[in-house]
Design a protein around this motif. Structure first.
Motif, PDB file in Angstrom:
ATOM      1  N   LYS A   1       0.800  -1.227   0.000  1.00  0.00           N
ATOM      2  CA  LYS A   1       0.000   0.000   0.000  1.00  0.00           C
ATOM      3  C   LYS A   1       0.834   1.278   0.000  1.00  0.00           C
ATOM      4  O   LYS A   1       0.412   2.292  -0.525  1.00  0.00           O
ATOM      5  CB  LYS A   1      -0.927   0.021   1.211  1.00  0.00           C
ATOM      6  CG  LYS A   1      -2.104  -0.892   1.101  1.00  0.00           C
ATOM      7  CD  LYS A   1      -3.008  -0.701   2.286  1.00  0.00           C
ATOM      8  CE  LYS A   1      -4.236  -1.574   2.141  1.00  0.00           C
ATOM      9  NZ  LYS A   1      -5.231  -1.276   3.157  1.00  0.00           N
ATOM     10  N   THR A   2       2.014   1.252   0.616  1.00  0.00           N
ATOM     11  CA  THR A   2       2.825   2.464   0.751  1.00  0.00           C
ATOM     12  C   THR A   2       3.805   2.656  -0.398  1.00  0.00           C
ATOM     13  O   THR A   2       4.499   3.660  -0.438  1.00  0.00           O
ATOM     14  CB  THR A   2       3.608   2.430   2.070  1.00  0.00           C
ATOM     15  OG1 THR A   2       4.448   1.277   2.081  1.00  0.00           O
ATOM     16  CG2 THR A   2       2.674   2.410   3.262  1.00  0.00           C
TER      17      THR A   2
ATOM     18  N   LYS B   1       5.188   3.583  -4.063  1.00  0.00           N
ATOM     19  CA  LYS B   1       4.812   4.463  -5.177  1.00  0.00           C
ATOM     20  C   LYS B   1       4.669   3.609  -6.420  1.00  0.00           C
ATOM     21  O   LYS B   1       5.575   2.868  -6.799  1.00  0.00           O
ATOM     22  CB  LYS B   1       5.887   5.503  -5.439  1.00  0.00           C
ATOM     23  CG  LYS B   1       5.780   6.729  -4.602  1.00  0.00           C
ATOM     24  CD  LYS B   1       4.741   7.675  -5.142  1.00  0.00           C
ATOM     25  CE  LYS B   1       4.947   8.999  -4.472  1.00  0.00           C
ATOM     26  NZ  LYS B   1       4.144  10.052  -4.861  1.00  0.00           N
TER      27      LYS B   1
ATOM     28  N   LYS C   1      -7.743   1.084  -8.367  1.00  0.00           N
ATOM     29  CA  LYS C   1      -7.706   1.467  -6.946  1.00  0.00           C
ATOM     30  C   LYS C   1      -8.354   0.387  -6.090  1.00  0.00           C
ATOM     31  O   LYS C   1      -7.845   0.011  -5.046  1.00  0.00           O
ATOM     32  CB  LYS C   1      -8.415   2.801  -6.724  1.00  0.00           C
ATOM     33  CG  LYS C   1      -7.613   4.000  -7.126  1.00  0.00           C
ATOM     34  CD  LYS C   1      -8.405   5.271  -6.887  1.00  0.00           C
ATOM     35  CE  LYS C   1      -7.669   6.474  -7.420  1.00  0.00           C
ATOM     36  NZ  LYS C   1      -8.469   7.699  -7.311  1.00  0.00           N
TER      37      LYS C   1
ATOM     38  N   ASN D   1      -5.748  -1.833  -3.884  1.00  0.00           N
ATOM     39  CA  ASN D   1      -5.741  -1.240  -2.545  1.00  0.00           C
ATOM     40  C   ASN D   1      -4.595  -0.257  -2.316  1.00  0.00           C
ATOM     41  O   ASN D   1      -4.152  -0.063  -1.187  1.00  0.00           O
ATOM     42  CB  ASN D   1      -5.710  -2.320  -1.458  1.00  0.00           C
ATOM     43  CG  ASN D   1      -6.976  -3.138  -1.451  1.00  0.00           C
ATOM     44  OD1 ASN D   1      -8.065  -2.607  -1.631  1.00  0.00           O
ATOM     45  ND2 ASN D   1      -6.831  -4.433  -1.279  1.00  0.00           N
ATOM     46  N   ILE D   2      -4.122   0.362  -3.372  1.00  0.00           N
ATOM     47  CA  ILE D   2      -3.048   1.351  -3.247  1.00  0.00           C
ATOM     48  C   ILE D   2      -3.663   2.681  -2.829  1.00  0.00           C
ATOM     49  O   ILE D   2      -4.710   3.079  -3.338  1.00  0.00           O
ATOM     50  CB  ILE D   2      -2.307   1.516  -4.594  1.00  0.00           C
ATOM     51  CG1 ILE D   2      -1.606   0.212  -4.954  1.00  0.00           C
ATOM     52  CG2 ILE D   2      -1.295   2.648  -4.530  1.00  0.00           C
ATOM     53  CD1 ILE D   2      -1.020   0.200  -6.335  1.00  0.00           C
ATOM     54  N   HIS D   3      -3.013   3.367  -1.888  1.00  0.00           N
ATOM     55  CA  HIS D   3      -3.476   4.689  -1.481  1.00  0.00           C
ATOM     56  C   HIS D   3      -3.381   5.624  -2.679  1.00  0.00           C
ATOM     57  O   HIS D   3      -2.372   5.642  -3.387  1.00  0.00           O
ATOM     58  CB  HIS D   3      -2.624   5.243  -0.331  1.00  0.00           C
ATOM     59  CG  HIS D   3      -2.823   4.515   0.953  1.00  0.00           C
ATOM     60  ND1 HIS D   3      -3.996   4.562   1.666  1.00  0.00           N
ATOM     61  CD2 HIS D   3      -1.983   3.712   1.658  1.00  0.00           C
ATOM     62  CE1 HIS D   3      -3.876   3.825   2.757  1.00  0.00           C
ATOM     63  NE2 HIS D   3      -2.667   3.289   2.770  1.00  0.00           N
ATOM     64  N   PRO D   4      -4.415   6.430  -2.908  1.00  0.00           N
ATOM     65  CA  PRO D   4      -4.418   7.328  -4.072  1.00  0.00           C
ATOM     66  C   PRO D   4      -3.197   8.244  -4.162  1.00  0.00           C
ATOM     67  O   PRO D   4      -2.731   8.552  -5.251  1.00  0.00           O
ATOM     68  CB  PRO D   4      -5.706   8.143  -3.892  1.00  0.00           C
ATOM     69  CG  PRO D   4      -6.594   7.261  -3.090  1.00  0.00           C
ATOM     70  CD  PRO D   4      -5.686   6.489  -2.187  1.00  0.00           C
ATOM     71  N   GLU D   5      -2.659   8.660  -3.028  1.00  0.00           N
ATOM     72  CA  GLU D   5      -1.486   9.549  -3.056  1.00  0.00           C
ATOM     73  C   GLU D   5      -0.218   8.825  -3.527  1.00  0.00           C
ATOM     74  O   GLU D   5       0.769   9.459  -3.875  1.00  0.00           O
ATOM     75  CB  GLU D   5      -1.247  10.220  -1.693  1.00  0.00           C
ATOM     76  CG  GLU D   5      -0.888   9.276  -0.567  1.00  0.00           C
ATOM     77  CD  GLU D   5      -2.104   8.747   0.192  1.00  0.00           C
ATOM     78  OE1 GLU D   5      -1.881   8.071   1.216  1.00  0.00           O
ATOM     79  OE2 GLU D   5      -3.251   8.984  -0.209  1.00  0.00           O
ATOM     80  N   ASN D   6      -0.235   7.496  -3.549  1.00  0.00           N
ATOM     81  CA  ASN D   6       0.914   6.713  -4.025  1.00  0.00           C
ATOM     82  C   ASN D   6       0.724   6.205  -5.452  1.00  0.00           C
ATOM     83  O   ASN D   6       1.521   5.429  -5.946  1.00  0.00           O
ATOM     84  CB  ASN D   6       1.168   5.522  -3.100  1.00  0.00           C
ATOM     85  CG  ASN D   6       1.643   5.969  -1.735  1.00  0.00           C
ATOM     86  OD1 ASN D   6       2.257   7.013  -1.599  1.00  0.00           O
ATOM     87  ND2 ASN D   6       1.336   5.195  -0.723  1.00  0.00           N
TER      88      ASN D   6
END
Length: 165
Positions: free
Chosen positions: A5-6, A8, A24, A28-33
C-alpha cells in the motif's frame, strides 16, 4: 493482487474511463501513491519518446518502485484505418518504416498507429521495453495487466513478460 500500500506505483494505462477506479479497488493502493500516464493502447512506440521519458522522470522524481502497463480486453477496441489517404503516401511511409526507421515499432504505418491487434502482445512489448531500457533501474518492478470489464464486472489478468537483465 499483492501490492504494498505504501509503495509508489505508476500505471501506464489506456484512456478508457473507469480504469483508475477499478485499479484502486483491486490493488488497494493509497491514491497519493498512485501515478497514472494515460495513452491510447497502451503502446510505447519509441524507447526514447515522450511516454518513455515520462516513465523515467516518474521513476527518478517520484521514486516509483513499481510500474503496471494496463490494457483492456474489449470487443470494441477498434483500429484506425488510414486507407482513405493517398496510396502513394502510405507506400512511402511503409517503405521508410521497413527500411529506414528501426526506432519505430511495427513494420507499417497501420501497425505504428494501432499497435498489434492482440492486447496481450502490446502489453508484453511495453513491459519488455521498460524492463530493458538502459535508464530504468533494475529494482523497479514492471508488470502487465489486462482488465476485462464486461457487464459491470471486472477482472484483472496479469501478463507474463520476459524480464532478463
Amino acid at each position: 493482487m499483492n501490492v504494498e500500500k505504501t509503495k509508489k506505483v505508476l500505471f501506464l494505462m489506456d484512456v478508457r474511463e473507469g480504469l483508475e477506479s477499478i485499479l484502486k479497488k483491486e490493488t488497494n493502493i493509497h491514491p497519493e501513491n498512485m501515478l497514472t500516464i494515460q495513452c491510447f493502447g497502451p503502446v510505447i512506440s519509441n524507447p526514447f519518446g515522450d511516454i518513455m521519458r515520462s516513465i523515467i522522470l516518474a521513476i527518478y522524481q517520484e521514486q516509483v518502485e513499481e510500474i503496471f502497463v494496463v490494457g483492456t480486453r474489449n470487443e470494441e477496441n477498434s483500429a484506425i484505418s488510414i486507407e482513405d489517404q493517398s496510396i502513394a503516401k502510405i507506400q512511402t511511409l511503409d517503405y521508410l518504416f521497413q527500411n529506414s526507421m528501426p526506432e519505430f515499432s511495427g513494420e507499417t504505418i497501420n501497425e505504428w498507429l494501432n499497435g498489434k491487434q492482440n492486447t496481450g502482445d502490446n502489453i508484453k512489448n511495453c513491459v519488455n521495453m521498460i524492463c530493458h531500457h538502459p535508464l530504468v533501474p533494475a529494482n523497479v518492478k514492471v508488470r502487465g495487466l489486462i482488465i476485462n470489464n464486461q457487464h459491470g464486472k471486472s477482472s484483472i489478468v496479469e501478463i507474463a513478460a520476459n524480464k532478463t537483465a
